[in-house]
Design an enzyme around this catalytic site. Sequence first.
Site, PDB file in Angstrom:
ATOM      1  N   CYS A   1       0.806  -1.224   0.000  1.00 24.89           N
ATOM      2  CA  CYS A   1       0.000   0.000   0.000  1.00 24.89           C
ATOM      3  C   CYS A   1       0.838   1.273   0.000  1.00 24.89           C
ATOM      4  O   CYS A   1       0.278   2.382  -0.034  1.00 24.89           O
ATOM      5  CB  CYS A   1      -0.951  -0.008   1.189  1.00 24.89           C
TER       6      CYS A   1
ATOM      7  N   HIS B   1      -2.062   8.002   6.449  1.00 30.36           N
ATOM      8  CA  HIS B   1      -2.348   6.699   5.835  1.00 30.36           C
ATOM      9  C   HIS B   1      -3.699   6.195   6.328  1.00 30.36           C
ATOM     10  O   HIS B   1      -4.511   5.729   5.538  1.00 30.36           O
ATOM     11  CB  HIS B   1      -1.240   5.706   6.178  1.00 30.36           C
TER      12      HIS B   1
ATOM     13  N   GLU C   1      -0.023   5.440  13.908  1.00 26.91           N
ATOM     14  CA  GLU C   1       0.430   6.563  13.090  1.00 26.91           C
ATOM     15  C   GLU C   1       0.331   7.887  13.847  1.00 26.91           C
ATOM     16  O   GLU C   1       1.263   8.697  13.814  1.00 26.91           O
ATOM     17  CB  GLU C   1      -0.382   6.636  11.799  1.00 26.91           C
TER      18      GLU C   1
ATOM     19  N   LYS D   1      -9.064   8.421   3.120  1.00 25.29           N
ATOM     20  CA  LYS D   1      -9.615   7.094   2.831  1.00 25.29           C
ATOM     21  C   LYS D   1     -11.025   6.938   3.384  1.00 25.29           C
ATOM     22  O   LYS D   1     -11.747   6.018   2.977  1.00 25.29           O
ATOM     23  CB  LYS D   1      -8.701   6.004   3.411  1.00 25.29           C
TER      24      LYS D   1
ATOM     25  N   PHE E   1       1.868  -3.339   3.929  1.00 28.74           N
ATOM     26  CA  PHE E   1       2.184  -4.671   4.455  1.00 28.74           C
ATOM     27  C   PHE E   1       3.640  -4.991   4.126  1.00 28.74           C
ATOM     28  O   PHE E   1       4.133  -4.699   3.045  1.00 28.74           O
ATOM     29  CB  PHE E   1       1.282  -5.722   3.809  1.00 28.74           C
TER      30      PHE E   1
END
Length: 414
Positions: free
Chosen positions: A164, A304, A315, A336, A402
């Site tokens: 990602c 993120h 984060e 997102k 990942f």
Amino acid sequence: MSTVRDVVVTGLGATTPLGGDVDSTWAAALAGESGARTLENDWAEKYGIPVTFAAQIKVAPDQVLPRPEIKRMDPSAQYAIIATREAWADAGSPEVDPERLGAVVSSGIGGIWTTLDAWDTLQERGARRVLPMTVPMLMPNSPTAYVELEIGAQAGAHALVSACASGAEAIGYGIEMIRSGRADVVVAGGTEAALHPMPLAAFAASRTLSLRNDDPQGASRPYDSDRDGFVLGEGSGIVVLESAEHAAARGARVYARLAGVGLSSDAYHITSPDPDGRGQIAAMRRAVENAGIGYQDVVHLNAHATSTKVGDLTETRSVRTLLGSDADHVALSATKSMTGHLLGGAGALETIFTIKALADRKAPPTINVANPDPELDLDLVRDVPRDLPAGDVAAINNSFGFGGHNVALVATSV
């Protein structure tokens, strides 16, 4: 602020769950719209997949591309070409020596539709019916190869794969191509077309997807106490990077400078982030140092923030640890919540959002945060956009993948 600002952004392109181009996508993001919706297929019933929704691309490729192009490209390459054509035109279709022109377009998953369709064909109809274009369509460098052909790039075409973080790392590599003198202009970004029943089932099995089937648009809720996972998305984001000298010589319009690149790896776990955030902190610190700015210059951060229980707060703790009290004046956005998670395309699209935020002085909102996590101690932009200050300011875009891949990019205003 420092002098390391030799790479500028002169073109933007995208096709996303919010819109078929940058303008419509950005307008929808500022309006706090969600691109998630119930899938109009029988996958859940046929395969027993527990998730019935995703953030599908809003404008189908067959509305934009001619049929011959669609037939020879995996959807991941189709999305990249659509975004590239917009970005290239937006940059003014610059005249560049082909040997000074590069392409870096990444995907986290690659041509999954082509791969699995070919396997189905082999099983059901035999080897003679497998398409001869299968390998060029499924290979993970297919999108960047088609972009290279589209623009005639001969300085190099690359496809970095870091899950990602792939899209952001591609942009970082493009920056380094220009800084090192290999290229004057680089088309860079990410793309993903993984809304297929197998990846959907696999992500569901890993318990990383939200199961809010009754509320797709409210499912992605970063930093909300009731968050339960991300929404799978698809699309592409592409930027045209250019040396400041080359852009100035042709009188190009400049959106922002991409001044800092920070990379690190956790060496901790194949899927979970290091709970101490050491790799994330290192990536952000290196990006800020690489940009030659101070922490006090950072006014915005596109996180993120996938809407997972562990990832979101890891984060934010990393941001607080690095920036200290300077984090108090950083407007935090988690886009997102609107786009879903574009996997290898996420970091590129969110870089575009970061650039647009600086250019328009507007931090996009985070939606669906009804009950903020009590551990969140950063200034989250909720529901409506936030004005950013005038003057010379900077913003950070974080992308984590990942495998423990960490990428931070720093953009500065012009």
